[in-house]
Motif scaffolding. Structure first.
Motif, PDB file in Angstrom:
ATOM      1  N   THR A 197      38.581  32.132  23.944  1.00  0.00           N
ATOM      2  CA  THR A 197      37.352  32.687  24.532  1.00  0.00           C
ATOM      3  C   THR A 197      37.234  32.319  26.013  1.00  0.00           C
ATOM      4  N   GLN A 205      32.267  38.722  15.009  1.00  0.00           N
ATOM      5  CA  GLN A 205      30.990  39.199  15.512  1.00  0.00           C
ATOM      6  C   GLN A 205      31.060  40.696  15.848  1.00  0.00           C
ATOM      7  N   ALA A 206      32.172  41.114  16.463  1.00  0.00           N
ATOM      8  CA  ALA A 206      32.341  42.527  16.790  1.00  0.00           C
ATOM      9  C   ALA A 206      32.417  43.379  15.529  1.00  0.00           C
ATOM     10  N   ILE A 250      30.673  38.896  24.980  1.00  0.00           N
ATOM     11  CA  ILE A 250      32.009  39.444  24.690  1.00  0.00           C
ATOM     12  C   ILE A 250      32.266  40.606  25.645  1.00  0.00           C
ATOM     13  N   ASN A 282      33.320  33.588  15.582  1.00  0.00           N
ATOM     14  CA  ASN A 282      34.281  34.006  16.609  1.00  0.00           C
ATOM     15  C   ASN A 282      33.984  35.444  17.054  1.00  0.00           C
ATOM     16  N   PRO A 283      34.385  35.796  18.264  1.00  0.00           N
ATOM     17  CA  PRO A 283      34.056  37.125  18.807  1.00  0.00           C
ATOM     18  C   PRO A 283      34.549  38.282  17.946  1.00  0.00           C
ATOM     19  N   TYR A 284      35.730  38.131  17.325  1.00  0.00           N
ATOM     20  CA  TYR A 284      36.244  39.249  16.531  1.00  0.00           C
ATOM     21  C   TYR A 284      35.343  39.531  15.338  1.00  0.00           C
ATOM     22  N   LEU A 296      27.502  43.659  22.189  1.00  0.00           N
ATOM     23  CA  LEU A 296      28.617  42.744  22.429  1.00  0.00           C
ATOM     24  C   LEU A 296      28.453  42.015  23.765  1.00  0.00           C
TER      25      LEU A 296
END
Length: 753
Positions: A423, A460-461, A516, A456-458, A511
């Motif tokens: 990140t 969350q996306a 992100i 984690n960002p993935y 996002l």
């Protein structure tokens, strides 16, 4: 005949011929293809003067041409060397320098390579204009082959105007050229007739040249006016197929031209591309099933997006593509320098375009090369030498049926890799986190509510993507949001329905609020995969906007929040490649100009076989240029016929005997029985009965012919001018002839009613 007498007799054709070549030279100069094209303005007068002197000499055509080429070499080297090699002190070194440049250019022409030396184009163009200037003078003096004067300069000017998309109105030069061409043709014809009349001792008025010029000017302006009104015609499949057969050869010529003269300036052309530099969250969208392209691949892809443009900034329902520099890409320079990301697969797509005129190059994101020269719009990343590319466009307009290859590196990263991605975002990614203050608090709160359940960002996306797919109903016929309301807030909370622009915008906003880096991207989603042909058939209805989120070391990753589109398939666990290395099949030497066709598709099969497929019969395209040119040629022929008829009438009607014979011809056209045994009075009576309104001019001409033929001294009235009688008579004869034809047509029609 000495030079003075030749010039005195041919001065009008010579001046008009010189103006034709000079108009073409000024047109090329104003196109500003490269610096230094002003030398053409000096070359043409010298070449034309050489043509006049050599055509007036006793030399044969071949000998004169040989002398002309020697003069051309001297003056071109003199003028170009003085203007473009002035930094070299001695003339010997200048000449050697120019010869060496020519030798290098020839080597690149034969062996391949790209030339960026503008002097080469200047010298070659100077040589072309020398030949046209010399030939214009030669053919005007020695022969009446007018098309050898009109066509060469016209084709050069037409090609420049056709491919020029800059700010200057070059069409004015072409319009002026057409007018000058009419005048040249008229003056050349008049000069030939005058020579014949002088030989036969026929009297003619000295002011006839002025009348011819006026007639040529009127006809040329009328022709241009009519040509301007020529409607756009639609090509049928047969014509389209015939035109497509010329595409490979023309494409090869175009590629060779741009490779050998890559330093020339180019301008963006008007195209029929679907996507622009901004994306609006507006009202209903309506897309047709018209075919856009076929994309040929070796096998069906795990997901398919054909990228056109990416956006960065958002404000009040409008996304804009980032401002950046436009750089030129040349295939034989190798692949585009892009970041080296992990878990990337390199593929080549062969694309056949079906739009009438397209500018964008399509491929899976990210595009890294093509066999076409391209314009790359983007910016250099801070602290790095690589580019952030947002849009890729062909340097030259792609016509219907044209085929090109594009190479891409698309992500095959697994869910495991993306879940464990860093990140630590680079500084340049901050611009993909910007949000306006108009984003509502409840939109931000919703993003946190959905995303904070994941670490984690993935994930969350994915959570935001799935929420939007479930919460918003797909509807491409919605009304635009009310004024003063943020469209993202409106689609999330007020009217949860919309199409891809709304889905993607909502996801990117959420996002970015979560930190992100993300952006919307537009292009086409998939299309119909035809397994037997190995292609994706893409139509306008496949136009789409998706989401790309940035993951350090993996690059931009695609997400699909739109409910009507299938989510990209992504492997669940493990690494996409052993030792976490990117999947990049061995590429050929990037210095090779045909690396895509010959190496990524072994044997060339990815290019040659696919180009033979026919488009669906439902597709039609507008072909503007060919009908317009054919119509213009037809108008010129008709106008020329009218000009010839008018001049011929003037010549005949000025002669009393020919006027009397013409009266007999008109009588037969009107149904009057004309017999050789009739006296002039009997013939005049018969004509007057058919045309009572024309009795007086008929009697006047007849009386003069009787006096000149049958009187004792056979001398008519010296003040009589038969042309004055025809001014009264001709309109009456034309009117009566048309009236008789209309009456005959009505009688024929009545027989079937």
């Amino acid at each position: 005949m000495n030079v003075y007498h030749q010039l005195r007799e041919n001065w009008l054709p010579l001046i008009s011929a010189f103006s034709l070549v000079m108009l073409a030279a000024f047109g090329v100069f104003r196109a500003d293809l490269t610096d230094g094209m002003g030398v053409l303005i000096a070359i043409v007068p010298i070449a034309f003067l050489a043509g006049i002197l050599l055509s007036s000499s006793v030399f044969s055509r071949r000998t004169s041409l040989l002398f002309s080429l020697v003069y051309a070499g001297f003056f071109i080297f003199l003028i170009v060397g003085r203007n473009h090699a002035a930094d070299i002190e001695s003339w010997r070194e200048r000449v050697i320098h120019l010869i060496n440049l020519q030798g290098e250019w020839v080597g690149k022409f034969i062996n391949g390579g790209t030339s960026r030396e503008p002097i080469i184009f200047i010298m070659h163009t100077s040589a072309v204009f020398w030949i046209m200037g010399y030939s214009a003078a030669w053919w005007t003096q020695r022969s009446d082959k007018i098309w050898r004067v009109v066509v060469p300069s016209g084709m050069v000017l037409l090609s420049v105007v056709y491919y020029y998309f800059g700010p200057r109105p070059l069409w004015l030069w072409l319009a002026t050229y057409i007018i000058a061409s009419f005048l040249y043709i008229a003056f050349t014809w008049l000069n030939s007739q005058q020579n014949t009349w002088r030989t036969n001792n026929v009297f003619f008025e000295k002011k006839l040249g002025l009348n011819v010029a006026l007639a040529g000017l009127i006809l040329s302006v009328a022709t241009l006016t009519l040509a301007w009104q020529v409607p756009t015609l639609e090509a049928n499949p047969t014509v389209t197929t015939a035109l497509d057969s010329t595409t490979p050869a023309w494409q090869k010529f175009q590629n060779t031209w741009t490779r050998l003269f890559s330093s020339l300036r180019t301008y963006s052309a008007p195209t029929s591309d679907t996507f622009s530099n901004n994306l609006t969250l507006g009202g209903p969208r309506n897309v047709s099933e018209s075919l856009v392209m076929d994309v040929f691949v070796e096998e069906e892809l795990p997901y398919a997006y054909w990228h056109a443009i990416s956006y960065e900034t958002y404000e009040d329902g409008l996304w804009n593509s980032p401002e950046g520099e436009t750089t030129e890409y040349i295939p034989d320079e190798g692949l585009i320098e892009v970041p080296s990301f992990k878990s990337r697969q390199t593929i080549t797509q062969t694309v056949r375009n079906y739009l009438p005129s397209a500018g964008q190059i399509y491929g899976m994101p990210d595009i890294i090369g093509s066999d076409r020269q391209m314009f790359l719009t983007g910016r250099t990343l801070p602290g790095e030498s690589i580019e952030q590319i947002n849009m890729v466009q062909s340097k030259y307009v792609l016509q219907q049926g044209e085929v090109y290859n594009s190479a891409s590196q698309f992500s095959v990263a697994t869910q495991f890799e993306l879940q464990n991605a860093s990140t630590s975002y680079p500084e340049w990614a901050d611009s993909y986190l910007d949000l306006p203050d108009t984003i509502s608090a409840r939109t931000r709160d919703l993003a946190e509510e959905i995303a904070l359940q994941h670490s984690n960002p993935y994930d969350q996306a994915i959570a935001i993507q799935n929420f939007l797919r479930q919460h918003i109903e797909y509807n491409d016929q919605i009304s635009a949001p009310p004024n003063g309301v943020d469209p993202v807030d409106y689609v999330l909370f007020e009217e949860p329905e919309g199409y891809c622009n709304y889905y993607s915008s909502a996801m990117v906003v959420m996002l970015r609020h979560m930190g992100i880096p993300s952006r919307p991207a537009s292009g086409f989603a998939g299309g119909e995969f035809i397994e037997d042909a190995g292609l994706y058939r893409v139509r306008l209805q496949d136009a789409h906007t998706w989401v790309e989120a940035y993951f350090p070391e993996y690059g931009w990753i695609q997400f699909e929040p739109t409910a009507s589109i299938v989510v990209p398939a992504r492997p669940v666990g493990g690494l996409a490649a052993e030792n976490n290395e990117p999947i990049t099949p061995a590429l050929p030497d990037p210095g090779g100009p045909n690396f895509l066709e010959e190496d990524l598709f072994p044997g060339g099969e990815g290019f040659e076989d696919f180009s033979e497929l026919e488009p669906p019969p439902t597709f039609s395209a507008q072909i503007v240029t060919i009908p317009a040119i054919l119509s213009l040629v037809l108008i010129i022929v008709v106008a020329g016929a009218f000009l010839y008829t008018g001049l011929n009438n003037r010549r005949v009607e000025s002669d009393l005997i020919k006027s009397y014979d013409k009266l007999g011809q008109w009588g037969q056209s009107l149904g009057v029985q004309i017999n050789p045994s009739q006296t002039p009075a009997e013939r005049a009576k018969a004509l007057s009965q058919a045309l009572p309104s024309g009795q007086k001019p008929i009697d006047n001409i007849t009386n003069q012919i009787v006096v000149t033929r049958y009187s004792e001294d056979q001398v008519g009235d010296p003040n009589f001018n038969s042309k004055d009688e025809w001014k009264k008579l001709r309109p009456l004869l034309n009117k009566e002839w048309v009236s008789q034809k209309l009456s005959a047509a009505r009688r024929w029609r009545n027989r079937f009613i």
